[in-house]
Design an enzyme around this catalytic site. Structure first.
Site, PDB file in Angstrom:
ATOM      1  N   TYR A  88      43.025  -1.314  39.024  1.00  0.00           N
ATOM      2  CA  TYR A  88      44.276  -1.329  39.787  1.00  0.00           C
ATOM      3  C   TYR A  88      44.286  -2.417  40.850  1.00  0.00           C
ATOM      4  O   TYR A  88      45.313  -3.040  41.098  1.00  0.00           O
ATOM      5  CB  TYR A  88      44.547   0.048  40.408  1.00  0.00           C
ATOM      6  CG  TYR A  88      45.059   1.029  39.392  1.00  0.00           C
ATOM      7  CD1 TYR A  88      46.413   1.124  39.118  1.00  0.00           C
ATOM      8  CD2 TYR A  88      44.180   1.850  38.681  1.00  0.00           C
ATOM      9  CE1 TYR A  88      46.887   2.021  38.167  1.00  0.00           C
ATOM     10  CE2 TYR A  88      44.646   2.746  37.734  1.00  0.00           C
ATOM     11  CZ  TYR A  88      45.995   2.827  37.478  1.00  0.00           C
ATOM     12  OH  TYR A  88      46.463   3.702  36.530  1.00  0.00           O
ATOM     13  N   GLU A 127      44.773  10.216  35.246  1.00  0.00           N
ATOM     14  CA  GLU A 127      43.798   9.641  34.309  1.00  0.00           C
ATOM     15  C   GLU A 127      42.444  10.327  34.440  1.00  0.00           C
ATOM     16  O   GLU A 127      41.776  10.570  33.427  1.00  0.00           O
ATOM     17  CB  GLU A 127      43.697   8.133  34.541  1.00  0.00           C
ATOM     18  CG  GLU A 127      44.968   7.405  34.130  1.00  0.00           C
ATOM     19  CD  GLU A 127      45.149   6.045  34.781  1.00  0.00           C
ATOM     20  OE1 GLU A 127      44.190   5.513  35.384  1.00  0.00           O
ATOM     21  OE2 GLU A 127      46.270   5.509  34.685  1.00  0.00           O
TER      22      GLU A 127
END
Length: 138
Positions: A88, A127
């Site tokens: 990310y 996730e």
């Protein structure tokens, strides 16, 4: 998110409607230039998907629950691709560089940084649950 951040995200809607896909396409170019090993994790239409996701987030800022099905689907595709929390930061760095190339104001960029990490945190939690389910089912 503060009212000022929300306002700056909303202010970016016309830009995203007109240039969102060009922005995200450039973001992926920047990402893969610096991280070629990540290219295999992404599909060819990711620019379109990400542009749509950014616009949907901005348009639904006051009712994020509407985005829950899309976030679940995104988390599942991330797990299938092997996305990890550390990815990310790399995506944000590329998005930041693309935004600066497009001449987006610092106020808008800072608002999107807060929004991006807000979304990233939601996705990472989803996730992690999916990765845990996969590990316990194997």
């Amino acid at each position: 998110m503060s009212p000022e951040v929300r306002l700056n995200i909303i202010k970016s809607i016309p830009f995203l409607q007109s240039y969102g896909e060009r922005l995200t396409s450039r973001m992926y170019e920047i990402l893969f230039e610096g991280n070629p090993e990540l290219k295999s994790m992404f599909e060819s239409d990711n620019s379109t998907k990400l542009a749509g996701a950014l616009l949907a987030f901005a348009q639904n800022l006051e009712r994020l629950n509407v985005l829950e099905p899309a976030l679940n689907k995104m988390a599942l595709s991330h797990v299938k691709a092997g996305v990890k929390p550390e990815h990310y930061e790399k995506v944000w760095d590329a998005l930041y560089k693309a935004m600066t190339e497009f001449g987006i104001s610092n106020e808008i960029i800072e608002a999107w940084k807060e929004a991006y990490y807000f979304l990233a945190e939601l996705l990472i939690k989803k996730e992690e649950k999916l990765y845990t389910c996969l590990a316990t089912s194997s």
